[in-house]
Design a protein around this motif. Structure first.
Motif, short mmCIF file in Angstrom:
data_model
loop_
_atom_site.label_atom_id
_atom_site.label_comp_id
_atom_site.label_asym_id
_atom_site.label_seq_id
_atom_site.Cartn_x
_atom_site.Cartn_y
_atom_site.Cartn_z
N ILE A 79 0.83 -1.19 0.14
CA ILE A 79 0.02 0.04 0.18
C ILE A 79 0.83 1.24 0.02
CG2 ILE A 79 -1.70 1.36 1.37
CD1 ILE A 79 -2.64 -1.15 2.39
N PHE A 80 1.81 1.24 0.75
CA PHE A 80 2.64 2.41 1.05
C PHE A 80 3.91 2.59 0.45
CE2 PHE A 80 -0.24 2.06 4.78
CZ PHE A 80 -0.72 3.14 4.78
N LEU A 81 4.33 3.77 -0.29
CA LEU A 81 5.49 3.95 -1.11
C LEU A 81 6.64 3.97 -0.33
CD1 LEU A 81 4.08 5.91 -4.00
CD2 LEU A 81 4.18 3.57 -3.72
N ARG A 82 7.76 3.82 -0.71
CA ARG A 82 9.04 3.97 0.44
C ARG A 82 9.30 5.45 0.29
NH1 ARG A 82 11.21 0.78 3.29
NH2 ARG A 82 10.59 -1.56 2.77
N THR A 83 9.23 6.28 -0.86
CA THR A 83 9.65 7.66 -1.10
C THR A 83 9.11 8.28 -2.04
OG1 THR A 83 11.33 9.17 -1.26
CG2 THR A 83 11.68 7.23 -2.49
N THR A 84 8.71 9.51 -2.02
CA THR A 84 8.19 10.22 -3.17
C THR A 84 9.35 11.36 -3.45
OG1 THR A 84 6.85 11.70 -1.78
CG2 THR A 84 5.86 9.92 -3.13
N THR A 85 9.32 12.62 -2.96
CA THR A 85 9.94 13.52 -2.89
C THR A 85 10.57 13.94 -1.44
OG1 THR A 85 8.42 15.30 -2.75
CG2 THR A 85 8.66 14.61 -4.87
N PRO A 86 11.93 14.51 -1.41
CA PRO A 86 12.28 14.85 -0.22
C PRO A 86 11.66 16.16 0.46
CG PRO A 86 13.72 16.00 -1.88
CD PRO A 86 12.72 15.11 -2.27
N TRP A 87 10.62 16.76 -0.12
CA TRP A 87 9.97 17.82 0.35
C TRP A 87 8.66 17.49 1.17
CZ3 TRP A 87 10.21 18.17 -5.11
CH2 TRP A 87 11.31 18.75 -5.68
N GLY A 88 8.27 18.24 2.25
CA GLY A 88 7.29 18.25 3.04
C GLY A 88 7.31 16.99 4.13
N ALA A 98 -5.02 0.30 -3.56
CA ALA A 98 -4.44 -1.08 -2.63
C ALA A 98 -5.43 -0.67 -1.19
CB ALA A 98 -3.13 -1.42 -2.40
N ILE A 99 -5.95 0.27 -1.13
CA ILE A 99 -6.13 0.61 0.43
C ILE A 99 -7.82 0.43 0.57
CG2 ILE A 99 -6.55 3.27 0.05
CD1 ILE A 99 -4.98 3.69 2.78
N ASP A 100 -8.14 0.14 1.74
CA ASP A 100 -9.83 0.22 2.08
C ASP A 100 -10.16 1.25 2.63
OD1 ASP A 100 -9.68 0.06 4.99
OD2 ASP A 100 -8.88 -2.00 4.92
N GLY A 101 -11.49 1.49 2.47
CA GLY A 101 -12.19 2.66 3.06
C GLY A 101 -11.81 3.17 4.47
N GLU A 102 -11.92 2.06 5.31
CA GLU A 102 -11.53 2.47 6.76
C GLU A 102 -10.18 3.08 7.05
OE1 GLU A 102 -11.56 -0.10 10.88
OE2 GLU A 102 -13.25 -0.50 9.44
N HIS A 103 -9.28 2.21 6.39
CA HIS A 103 -7.82 2.64 6.44
C HIS A 103 -7.68 4.15 5.89
CE1 HIS A 103 -3.46 1.09 6.51
NE2 HIS A 103 -3.68 2.11 7.44
N LEU A 104 -8.24 4.19 4.66
CA LEU A 104 -8.18 5.66 4.22
C LEU A 104 -8.70 6.73 5.04
CD1 LEU A 104 -7.51 7.53 1.67
CD2 LEU A 104 -9.96 6.90 1.15
N ALA A 105 -9.79 6.62 5.64
CA ALA A 105 -10.46 7.37 6.56
C ALA A 105 -9.36 7.68 7.80
CB ALA A 105 -12.02 6.87 7.01
#
Length: 128
Positions: A79-88, A98-105
């Motif tokens: 579900i979760f990515l290791r990295t995107t950008t160094p900002w934020g 890949a994520i279900d509604g409860e986890h998203l909420a």
């Protein structure tokens, strides 16, 4: 599969939350502080992450600290990515397919809590 409309529904219940269109797509703020956003394939991303962002809907969300982000990635790497950008930082990015509604909420609400002032958190907790 979760959609941006699912995020909109969660954010609509969070006091002080508003959606804005940005150059990167939809983004959600609380009192001008970003807490969740649609990820796009920016040149600063690693190639594999950029390709994934181009192929499917990826959303970023603020987290309390870097350890929280690492724990999510370790527990659910599909579900979760290791990295995107160094900002934020600290933040986490995840695959909406890949994520279900409860986890998203839960993720969106916790991202909001990271950025929301205490008085809005108290207002949300009082409602309940």
């Amino acid at each position: 599969m979760a959609t941006l409309d699912d995020i909109r529904a969660v954010a609509a219940r969070l006091p002080g939350s508003d959606e804005r269109a940005t150059t990167g797509g939809a983004a959600w703020f609380v009192r001008s502080r970003l807490f969740a956003w649609e990820c796009h394939p920016w040149p600063s991303m690693p190639d594999a992450v950029r390709a994934l962002c181009a192929a499917e809907l990826i959303v970023g969300a603020k987290v309390a600290d870097r350890l929280d982000a690492l724990a999510l990635v370790e527990m659910e790497p599909e579900i979760f990515l290791r990295t995107t950008t160094p900002w934020g930082e600290p933040k986490v990015a995840f695959r909406m397919a890949a994520i279900d509604g409860e986890h998203l909420a839960e993720l969106v609400t916790e991202a909001w809590r990271v950025q929301a002032p205490k008085y809005l958190q108290r207002e949300f907790d009082a409602v309940g």
